[in-house]
Write an enzyme that holds these catalytic residues in place. Structure first.
Site, PDB file in Angstrom:
ATOM      1  N   ASN A 244     -10.035   0.742   0.634  1.00 30.17           N
ATOM      2  CA  ASN A 244      -8.571   0.733   0.529  1.00 30.17           C
ATOM      3  C   ASN A 244      -8.175   0.173  -0.836  1.00 30.17           C
ATOM      4  OD1 ASN A 244      -5.856   0.118   0.707  1.00 30.17           O
ATOM      5  ND2 ASN A 244      -5.972  -0.778   2.755  1.00 30.17           N
TER       6      ASN A 244
ATOM      7  N   HIS B 268      -2.653   7.426   2.997  1.00 29.49           N
ATOM      8  CA  HIS B 268      -3.226   6.196   2.448  1.00 29.49           C
ATOM      9  C   HIS B 268      -4.627   5.979   3.036  1.00 29.49           C
ATOM     10  CE1 HIS B 268      -3.830   2.153   1.262  1.00 29.49           C
ATOM     11  NE2 HIS B 268      -3.530   1.613   2.428  1.00 29.49           N
TER      12      HIS B 268
ATOM     13  N   CYS C 256       0.814  -1.221   0.000  1.00 35.25           N
ATOM     14  CA  CYS C 256       0.000   0.000   0.000  1.00 35.25           C
ATOM     15  C   CYS C 256       0.848   1.272   0.000  1.00 35.25           C
ATOM     16  CB  CYS C 256      -0.948   0.015   1.195  1.00 35.25           C
ATOM     17  SG  CYS C 256      -2.069  -1.384   1.206  1.00 35.25           S
TER      18      CYS C 256
HETATM   19  O1  UT7 Z   1      -3.436  -0.761   3.847  1.00 34.84           O
HETATM   20  C1  UT7 Z   1      -2.899  -1.307   4.981  1.00 34.84           C
HETATM   21  C2  UT7 Z   1      -3.669  -2.512   5.255  1.00 34.84           C
HETATM   22  N1  UT7 Z   1      -4.687  -2.550   6.179  1.00 34.84           N
HETATM   23  C3  UT7 Z   1      -5.031  -1.658   7.139  1.00 34.84           C
HETATM   24  O2  UT7 Z   1      -4.522  -0.591   7.281  1.00 34.84           O
HETATM   25  C4  UT7 Z   1      -6.083  -2.101   8.080  1.00 34.84           C
HETATM   26  C5  UT7 Z   1      -5.670  -1.881   9.511  1.00 34.84           C
HETATM   27  N2  UT7 Z   1      -6.615  -2.404  10.464  1.00 34.84           N
HETATM   28  C6  UT7 Z   1      -7.887  -1.983  10.576  1.00 34.84           C
HETATM   29  O3  UT7 Z   1      -8.335  -1.145   9.835  1.00 34.84           O
HETATM   30  C7  UT7 Z   1      -8.713  -2.534  11.698  1.00 34.84           C
HETATM   31  O4  UT7 Z   1      -7.892  -3.288  12.540  1.00 34.84           O
HETATM   32  C8  UT7 Z   1      -9.904  -3.396  11.216  1.00 34.84           C
HETATM   33  C9  UT7 Z   1     -10.959  -2.519  10.557  1.00 34.84           C
HETATM   34  C10 UT7 Z   1      -9.458  -4.483  10.281  1.00 34.84           C
HETATM   35  C11 UT7 Z   1     -10.568  -4.049  12.421  1.00 34.84           C
HETATM   36  O5  UT7 Z   1     -10.968  -3.076  13.348  1.00 34.84           O
HETATM   37  P1  UT7 Z   1     -10.607  -3.235  14.886  1.00 34.84           P
HETATM   38  O6  UT7 Z   1     -11.203  -2.118  15.592  1.00 34.84           O
HETATM   39  O7  UT7 Z   1      -9.096  -3.372  14.968  1.00 34.84           O
HETATM   40  O8  UT7 Z   1     -11.352  -4.550  15.263  1.00 34.84           O
HETATM   41  P2  UT7 Z   1     -10.732  -5.919  15.809  1.00 34.84           P
HETATM   42  O9  UT7 Z   1      -9.838  -6.543  14.797  1.00 34.84           O
HETATM   43  O10 UT7 Z   1     -10.175  -5.615  17.152  1.00 34.84           O
HETATM   44  O11 UT7 Z   1     -12.028  -6.800  15.951  1.00 34.84           O
HETATM   45  C12 UT7 Z   1     -13.060  -6.438  16.814  1.00 34.84           C
HETATM   46  C13 UT7 Z   1     -14.182  -7.436  16.659  1.00 34.84           C
HETATM   47  C14 UT7 Z   1     -13.738  -8.900  16.612  1.00 34.84           C
HETATM   48  O12 UT7 Z   1     -14.676  -9.631  17.336  1.00 34.84           O
HETATM   49  P3  UT7 Z   1     -14.352 -10.139  18.834  1.00 34.84           P
HETATM   50  O13 UT7 Z   1     -13.156 -11.033  18.684  1.00 34.84           O
HETATM   51  O14 UT7 Z   1     -14.074  -8.892  19.614  1.00 34.84           O
HETATM   52  O15 UT7 Z   1     -15.607 -10.852  19.223  1.00 34.84           O
HETATM   53  C15 UT7 Z   1     -13.879  -9.262  15.143  1.00 34.84           C
HETATM   54  O16 UT7 Z   1     -14.165 -10.616  14.967  1.00 34.84           O
HETATM   55  O17 UT7 Z   1     -14.859  -7.191  15.410  1.00 34.84           O
HETATM   56  C16 UT7 Z   1     -15.035  -8.417  14.715  1.00 34.84           C
HETATM   57  N3  UT7 Z   1     -15.070  -8.174  13.290  1.00 34.84           N
HETATM   58  C17 UT7 Z   1     -16.207  -7.882  12.631  1.00 34.84           C
HETATM   59  N4  UT7 Z   1     -17.475  -7.774  13.045  1.00 34.84           N
HETATM   60  C18 UT7 Z   1     -18.399  -7.457  12.126  1.00 34.84           C
HETATM   61  C19 UT7 Z   1     -14.039  -8.154  12.428  1.00 34.84           C
HETATM   62  N5  UT7 Z   1     -14.504  -7.874  11.202  1.00 34.84           N
HETATM   63  C20 UT7 Z   1     -15.833  -7.697  11.300  1.00 34.84           C
HETATM   64  C21 UT7 Z   1     -16.846  -7.393  10.380  1.00 34.84           C
HETATM   65  N6  UT7 Z   1     -18.104  -7.278  10.828  1.00 34.84           N
HETATM   66  N7  UT7 Z   1     -16.606  -7.177   9.075  1.00 34.84           N
END
Ligand code: UT7
Length: 337
Positions: free
Chosen positions: A293, A263, A119
């Protein structure tokens, strides 16, 4: 900058974009996955993303974006010296997407190569273009970020597939002389890598480590795997540190910065970078709500949209920043021409 009128500089003189017509909304994703539109918008800021039609590929999107950038820059393809295509979703493993572009554009004298810095690819490619120009090795360079992310995301993994979209952005980078206030300049570039975190954002299959077999397909190793929270924290730290260093190298106080185009991965990442840099809202650009993204394409698409919306104007000093797999990271300060 202590550049005088005869100093050779590299400046962006034209931008182009291509975005597939098909939109995939959060509401549609609700029907496909165990997710909710509300979760996606609250945790990422993304409302919809574009998805390539079967005939649209990294090459076809890059070609359209490049043609537009060349037209805007009023530069004929025959005068292009170098084509750098930043992508993690190339048309083929080889030959390079850049070589296909060279032929299709009629860039008869251009060399070309693909650059993979995930990215952060567009910032890396821009740094190469700037170095070629300042060293006198090239005068006219086409820098492209083009990605067909929909073909490498795991549509069964709700934590990654909701994030990404397809598209391409291109910039013509030219050698210019005279005052930077008029012609513009890429004033400074900062690049960084942290390979110790390579496994936190990866497509494990399809390379020499795990060549394609039935087993790698069964294990879904050809799709993106990500540790979201680790990437999140590193992206905030990486992009803000890189912006600070790039500003210092350009002799620019952050209070003098006119716009930041980071980004477009997650609105919360951009807002955290904004807080660390102490920038007011009107100096931060976001369009990820429309496209998600788009990896290496996100910064040039955002620059294009910011310019179309009148947020990016001649004479402004803009910070661009990228972060992605590798972990690769970069930032640049640009004086808009
Ligand atoms: O370009 C560079 C590449 N990528 C990035 O920059 C992405 C960087 N990361 C992020 O943007 C965030 O970490 C995410 C958007 C991917 C996730 O957000 P988060 O606030 O870090 O959530 P999390 O990973 O801590 O997950 C929280 C909860 C989890 O459930 P539990 O374990 O707390 O019960 C996930 O399973 O949210 C759950 N979850 C979802 N729930 C509904 C993860 N994806 C989803 C979803 N819908 N699509």
């Amino acid at each position: 900058m202590n550049a005088n009128n005869s100093t050779l500089r590299a400046a962006i003189t034209g931008l182009g974009v291509y975005l597939p017509e098909k939109r995939l909304t959060n509401q549609e994703l609700e029907q496909m996955l165990d997710t909710s539109a509300e979760w996606i918008v609250q945790r990422t800021g993304i409302c919809e993303r574009r998805i390539a039609a079967p005939k649209e590929t990294t090459f076809t999107m890059a070609l359209e974006a490049s043609r537009q950038a060349l037209t805007v820059a009023n530069l004929s393809a025959a005068k292009v010296d170098l084509i750098i295509c930043a992508t993690l979703t190339p048309e083929h493993p080889f030959p390079s997407t850049a070589s296909l572009l060279q032929h299709a554009l009629g860039a008869t004298r251009a060399a070309g190569f693909d650059l993979e810095a995930a990215c952060a690819g567009f910032i890396y490619a821009l740094s190469v273009a700037r170095a070629y120009i300042i060293s006198g090795m090239a005068e006219n360079i086409l820098v492209i970020g083009s990605e067909t992310m929909s073909r490498v995301v795991d549509w069964e993994d709700r934590s990654t597939c909701i994030l990404f979209g397809d598209g391409a952005g291109a910039a013509v980078v030219r050698a210019v002389r005279g005052p930077a206030e008029v012609g513009g300049a890429i004033e400074s570039v900062v690049l960084a890598n942290d390979g110790s975190k390579a496994s936190a954002l990866i497509i494990p299959g399809g390379g020499s480590h795990s060549p394609t077999t039935e087993e790698t397909v069964r294990q879904r190793l050809h799709f993106i795997q990500m540790n979201g929270s680790e990437v999140f924290k590193a992206a905030v730290r990486g992009m803000s540190d890189a912006c600070l260093l790039a500003a210092e190298r350009a002799d620019l106080k952050l209070s003098e910065l006119d716009l930041m185009v980071a980004h477009q991965a997650n609105a919360r990442i951009i807002e955290a970078v904004q807080r660390r840099l102490g920038l007011p809202d009107y100096k931060v650009y976001q369009n990820l709500q429309r496209y998600g993204n788009t990896s290496a394409a996100s910064v040039p698409i955002a620059l294009y949209d910011a310019q179309q919306e009148g947020r990016l104007r001649s004479g402004m000093r803009v910070a661009i920043a990228g972060f992605g797999g590798g972990f690769s990271c970069g930032a640049a300060i640009i004086r808009w021409g």
